[in-house]
Design a protein around this motif. Structure first.
Motif, PDB file in Angstrom:
ATOM      1  N   GLU A  73       0.821  -1.220   0.000  1.00 19.61           N
ATOM      2  CA  GLU A  73       0.000   0.000   0.000  1.00 19.61           C
ATOM      3  C   GLU A  73       0.852   1.267   0.000  1.00 19.61           C
ATOM      4  O   GLU A  73       0.327   2.368  -0.061  1.00 19.61           O
ATOM      5  N   GLU A 152     -16.162   1.477   0.004  1.00 16.22           N
ATOM      6  CA  GLU A 152     -15.480   0.406  -0.721  1.00 16.22           C
ATOM      7  C   GLU A 152     -15.353   0.871  -2.167  1.00 16.22           C
ATOM      8  O   GLU A 152     -16.207   1.618  -2.648  1.00 16.22           O
ATOM      9  N   VAL A 153     -14.312   0.440  -2.849  1.00 19.57           N
ATOM     10  CA  VAL A 153     -14.047   0.947  -4.197  1.00 19.57           C
ATOM     11  C   VAL A 153     -15.009   0.318  -5.200  1.00 19.57           C
ATOM     12  O   VAL A 153     -15.573   0.991  -6.057  1.00 19.57           O
ATOM     13  N   ILE A 164     -13.988   7.827  -6.427  1.00 19.66           N
ATOM     14  CA  ILE A 164     -12.950   8.080  -5.427  1.00 19.66           C
ATOM     15  C   ILE A 164     -12.343   9.475  -5.605  1.00 19.66           C
ATOM     16  O   ILE A 164     -12.082  10.176  -4.620  1.00 19.66           O
ATOM     17  N   VAL A 180     -10.867   3.817   3.117  1.00 17.35           N
ATOM     18  CA  VAL A 180     -11.201   2.955   1.982  1.00 17.35           C
ATOM     19  C   VAL A 180     -11.013   1.488   2.378  1.00 17.35           C
ATOM     20  O   VAL A 180      -9.917   1.081   2.769  1.00 17.35           O
ATOM     21  N   ASN A 182     -10.351  -1.721   0.968  1.00 10.91           N
ATOM     22  CA  ASN A 182      -9.769  -2.106  -0.327  1.00 10.91           C
ATOM     23  C   ASN A 182      -9.792  -3.621  -0.554  1.00 10.91           C
ATOM     24  O   ASN A 182      -9.026  -4.144  -1.351  1.00 10.91           O
ATOM     25  N   PHE A 190      -6.022  -1.424  -6.962  1.00  9.44           N
ATOM     26  CA  PHE A 190      -6.265  -0.029  -6.581  1.00  9.44           C
ATOM     27  C   PHE A 190      -5.363   0.335  -5.411  1.00  9.44           C
ATOM     28  O   PHE A 190      -5.257  -0.436  -4.455  1.00  9.44           O
ATOM     29  N   ARG A 191      -4.746   1.520  -5.497  1.00 13.26           N
ATOM     30  CA  ARG A 191      -3.854   1.960  -4.427  1.00 13.26           C
ATOM     31  C   ARG A 191      -4.460   3.219  -3.802  1.00 13.26           C
ATOM     32  O   ARG A 191      -4.233   4.337  -4.277  1.00 13.26           O
ATOM     33  N   PRO A 192      -5.238   3.053  -2.741  1.00 17.68           N
ATOM     34  CA  PRO A 192      -6.023   4.163  -2.192  1.00 17.68           C
ATOM     35  C   PRO A 192      -5.204   5.409  -1.824  1.00 17.68           C
ATOM     36  O   PRO A 192      -5.653   6.532  -2.050  1.00 17.68           O
ATOM     37  N   HIS A 195      -4.736   7.955  -4.335  1.00 13.96           N
ATOM     38  CA  HIS A 195      -5.964   8.644  -4.760  1.00 13.96           C
ATOM     39  C   HIS A 195      -6.570   9.447  -3.618  1.00 13.96           C
ATOM     40  O   HIS A 195      -7.768   9.728  -3.635  1.00 13.96           O
ATOM     41  N   ALA A 197      -6.753   8.736  -0.191  1.00  9.68           N
ATOM     42  CA  ALA A 197      -7.286   8.114   1.029  1.00  9.68           C
ATOM     43  C   ALA A 197      -6.405   8.450   2.223  1.00  9.68           C
ATOM     44  O   ALA A 197      -5.198   8.706   2.081  1.00  9.68           O
ATOM     45  N   VAL A 200      -6.615   2.930   5.073  1.00  9.89           N
ATOM     46  CA  VAL A 200      -6.915   1.764   4.235  1.00  9.89           C
ATOM     47  C   VAL A 200      -7.197   0.562   5.134  1.00  9.89           C
ATOM     48  O   VAL A 200      -6.517   0.351   6.142  1.00  9.89           O
TER      49      VAL A 200
END
Ligand SMILES: *Cc1c(COP(=O)(O)O)cnc(C)c1O
Length: 399
Positions: A73, A152-153, A164, A180, A182, A190-192, A195, A197, A200
């Motif tokens: 992450e 949740e994504v 997001i 998030v 994930n 997806f790498r919160p 973006h 977040a 996580v």
């Protein structure tokens, strides 16, 4: 100590010395760790020396798994918890105070939803649910005392993709923590933190550990002070994991990337195949052009569609029964992310508390299934689904 006295000791020597070292992380079930002197223990508690004391507070197997997830992450200071729900709980109860307000996605995992609807309000934390695909709807749900947004994504089971970018901008502007979950997307899809977040959460029980033989979770905050607050809360409330579970999860995670890539490639193949079958009225897969959030999925999901495919049979409960009976070799079981393909039927499991009218409004008929695609040969899977859909279609008229 005199040599001849050792024989009566319950715990004699430590492990035999070895100039070489094991390639597999040793399992360390020890609950306690012995220090040499009170001075040394002081140094450990004060952080001048790294050392374990009592395994609820930390142990090597948990740290190995946490470090692996931190790296995936792109963060540090994450904690492993006894289940995914323990991670959700640590984030909510460890970081929020009575009087705070939290907004949650309206298609959250069932137990997260229950926490939002029942337990947080009982403890004086107000909650509102809103559609995470619609940043304006989330904005309308915010209050001056809103501290956190949990989303949740990719949603279960209709696989809608959250906005997001819009939510992160909103949270930044209003100084709200964006948490998030994930689990579905995994750090591979997806790498919160990239973006926007702040927090996580993972259920390792699913794709990350991947073999349906261990329950664990993970939570981390980007802000080191919040990450430490989470750790202390988890240790205090005993949400921390067992060494054996961590050891198993680490073994599963060694093959995670390969498993994920293979499963999501097969999911794309299976989605197109299902769409070609008579008797299937709807297929939901984020990378298909007919998905309502197709553009967003392409933008956010790193070219990966995730390993979940949902579809609807043209028929009722009788068709659904015929389908699971005929789906030879696939488990009809309420989980996801296993090495084997599993089928879930929301109307009889995750969404059974909804009234039929509510389910209808959410597009969840008796013919609706969610497939968690595993590692089977794609052609073999296609033939299993062809046969099972045919069996379901044969009883359609009496459904
Ligand atoms: C399964 C799941 C959880 C809960 O994880 P457990 O390990 O079962 O406690 C939380 N969020 C999502 C999205 C999940 O799929």
């Amino acid at each position: 100590m005199k040599k001849n006295a050792r024989g009566s000791l319950v715990r004699p020597d430590p492990l035999p010395d070895s100039a070489s070292h094991p390639v597999v992380t040793p399992l360390s079930p020890s609950v306690v760790y012995a220090s040499e002197t009170p001075d040394m223990l002081d140094d450990q508690y004060e952080g001048r020396l790294h050392g374990y004391t009592y395994s609820r507070e930390g142990h090597p197997n948990a740290d190995v798994v946490a470090a692996r997830l931190d790296a995936m992450e792109g963060v540090s200071g994450g904690i492993v918890t006894g289940s995914g729900m323990a991670a959700v709980t640590a984030v909510m109860l460890g970081l929020l105070d009575a009087g705070d307000h939290v907004v949650g996605g309206n298609q959250l995992y069932g137990r997260s939803m229950r926490l939002m609807n029942e337990d947080l309000p009982r403890l004086g934390i107000a909650t509102t649910l809103a559609d995470p695909g619609d940043a304006a709807a989330v904005a309308a749900a915010l209050r001056p005392e809103t501290r956190m947004l949990l989303v949740e994504v990719v949603s279960n089971p209709t696989l809608r993709v959250a906005d997001i970018e819009g939510l992160a901008a909103l949270c930044r502007e209003r100084n709200i923590l964006l948490a998030v979950d994930n689990t579905f997307t995994t750090p591979r899809g997806f790498r919160p933190f990239e973006h926007g977040a702040d927090i996580v959460i993972h259920s390792l029980t699913k794709l990350l550990a991947g073999h349906s033989d261990v329950m664990l979770g993970y939570a981390v905050a980007r802000d080191p002070a919040l990450a430490e607050k989470l750790r202390v809360f988890a240790v205090t409330t005993g949400l921390t994991p067992s060494p054996f579970d961590c050891w198993l999860a680490e073994r599963g995670m060694l093959s995670f990337e390969l498993r994920f890539d293979r499963a999501q490639q097969t999911a794309a193949i299976l989605a197109d195949h299902l769409a070609s079958l008579p008797g299937v009225t709807r297929v939901i897969y984020p990378l298909r052009a007919d998905h309502p959030d197709h553009d967003r999925a392409k933008l956010l999901l790193n070219g990966q569609g995730c390993n979940m495919v949902s579809f609807e049979l043209n028929g009722g409960r009788a068709s659904a029964n015929a389908f699971t009976r005929a789906a030879d070799g696939l488990s009809f079981a309420p989980t996801l992310g296993d090495v084997g393909t599993t089928l879930s039927h929301p109307a009889s499991s995750s969404h059974r508390v909804m009234s039929p009218a509510e389910r209808k409004a959410n597009g969840l008929s008796e013919g609706f299934f969610r497939v968690s695609v595993g590692l089977e040969d794609p052609d073999h899977l296609k033939s299993i689904f062809t046969d099972a859909v045919a069996a379901a279609t044969a009883v359609r008229t009496d459904a």
